[in-house]
Design a protein around this motif. Structure first.
Motif, PDB file in Angstrom:
ATOM      1  N   GLN A 111       0.961  -1.085   0.090  1.00  9.70           N
ATOM      2  CA  GLN A 111       0.146   0.031   0.002  1.00  9.70           C
ATOM      3  C   GLN A 111       0.936   1.156   0.000  1.00  9.70           C
ATOM      4  N   HIS A 112       0.549   2.443  -0.783  1.00 19.26           N
ATOM      5  CA  HIS A 112       1.213   3.253  -0.700  1.00 19.26           C
ATOM      6  C   HIS A 112       0.394   4.649  -0.392  1.00 19.26           C
ATOM      7  N   HIS A 113       1.147   5.379   0.602  1.00 19.72           N
ATOM      8  CA  HIS A 113       0.153   6.697   0.870  1.00 19.72           C
ATOM      9  C   HIS A 113       1.197   7.785   0.845  1.00 19.72           C
ATOM     10  N   PHE A 114       0.683   8.937   0.619  1.00 21.90           N
ATOM     11  CA  PHE A 114       1.370  10.213   0.758  1.00 21.90           C
ATOM     12  C   PHE A 114       0.293  11.630   1.329  1.00 21.90           C
ATOM     13  N   GLY A 115       1.006  12.030   2.319  1.00 21.20           N
ATOM     14  CA  GLY A 115       0.358  12.899   3.076  1.00 21.20           C
ATOM     15  C   GLY A 115       1.136  14.237   3.458  1.00 21.20           C
ATOM     16  N   VAL A 116       0.442  15.350   3.701  1.00 24.67           N
ATOM     17  CA  VAL A 116       1.142  16.361   4.097  1.00 24.67           C
ATOM     18  C   VAL A 116       0.859  16.687   5.579  1.00 24.67           C
ATOM     19  N   TYR A 117       1.937  16.990   6.628  1.00 22.03           N
ATOM     20  CA  TYR A 117       1.711  17.100   7.757  1.00 22.03           C
ATOM     21  C   TYR A 117       2.378  18.444   8.383  1.00 22.03           C
ATOM     22  N   ALA A 118       1.969  18.708   9.366  1.00 24.51           N
ATOM     23  CA  ALA A 118       2.520  19.906  10.216  1.00 24.51           C
ATOM     24  C   ALA A 118       3.283  19.278  11.680  1.00 24.51           C
ATOM     25  N   ARG A 119       4.576  19.785  11.789  1.00 23.73           N
ATOM     26  CA  ARG A 119       5.452  19.694  13.169  1.00 23.73           C
ATOM     27  C   ARG A 119       5.343  20.999  13.801  1.00 23.73           C
ATOM     28  N   ILE A 120       4.108  21.023  14.809  1.00 23.06           N
ATOM     29  CA  ILE A 120       4.081  22.426  15.531  1.00 23.06           C
ATOM     30  C   ILE A 120       4.456  22.137  16.938  1.00 23.06           C
ATOM     31  N   ARG A 121       5.545  22.807  17.155  1.00 26.76           N
ATOM     32  CA  ARG A 121       6.327  22.962  18.236  1.00 26.76           C
ATOM     33  C   ARG A 121       5.994  24.044  19.274  1.00 26.76           C
ATOM     34  N   ASP A 122       6.420  23.864  20.509  1.00 25.88           N
ATOM     35  CA  ASP A 122       6.368  24.905  21.441  1.00 25.88           C
ATOM     36  C   ASP A 122       7.450  24.316  22.575  1.00 25.88           C
ATOM     37  N   ALA A 123       8.627  24.673  22.342  1.00 23.01           N
ATOM     38  CA  ALA A 123       9.958  24.526  23.256  1.00 23.01           C
ATOM     39  C   ALA A 123       9.891  22.892  23.345  1.00 23.01           C
ATOM     40  N   ASP A 124       9.829  22.031  24.105  1.00 20.71           N
ATOM     41  CA  ASP A 124      10.214  20.694  24.099  1.00 20.71           C
ATOM     42  C   ASP A 124       8.771  19.800  23.802  1.00 20.71           C
ATOM     43  N   ARG A 125       7.791  20.541  23.483  1.00 20.57           N
ATOM     44  CA  ARG A 125       6.306  20.014  23.141  1.00 20.57           C
ATOM     45  C   ARG A 125       6.008  19.994  21.595  1.00 20.57           C
TER      46      ARG A 125
END
Length: 138
Positions: free
Chosen positions: A6-20
């Motif tokens: 199976q193949h999947h393509f996605g667009v994502y966010a890496r939302i950071r706040d210091a160590d979170r």
């Protein structure tokens, strides 16, 4: 013998706040029950920024502008979150975004049930999706 690929393509966010990092609870697919990056698949004719803006609104109730440099990732997943064998090729891009000025909402979408801030220094990593592990390592 491996299951059919199976193949999947996605667009994502890496939302950071210091160590979170802000993650969503997955409710379906190979990462059911795990924490994952907010985002998803582009709809026909949709650009990566448009996809991400739509997904952030659907999954987090946030209206964020997806601007910047998208970074690629690729991984091969061999088991689902429940241990079932799969042959899942997950490709995608993610965008680093700052902490939003408004709090995310506890929204349930077709793929997710709410969100939470995950502390990368102190929280248990056993419930993170392979995507989160891969992107945190980049």
């Amino acid at each position: 013998m491996d299951p059919a690929p199976q193949h999947h393509f996605g667009v994502y966010a890496r939302i950071r706040d210091a160590d979170r990092i802000l993650l969503v609870h997955k409710t379906r697919g190979p990462y059911t029950g795990l924490l994952d990056l907010p985002g998803g698949s582009p709809e026909p004719g949709e650009s990566w920024p448009e996809t991400l803006e739509r997904e952030l609104h659907e999954e987090l109730g946030l209206h964020l502008t997806a601007a910047g440099h998208f970074k690629p990732f690729a991984l091969h997943v061999r088991t689902t979150s429940t241990g079932e064998p799969i042959n899942f090729h997950h490709h995608g891009v993610y965008l680093d975004l700052p902490r939003p000025t408004t709090a995310p909402a506890a929204i349930t979408s077709p793929d997710t049930a709410g969100c939470r801030w995950f502390n990368t220094r102190t929280d248990d990593e056993t419930h993170l999706s392979p995507v989160v592990h891969a992107v945190l390592a980049l």
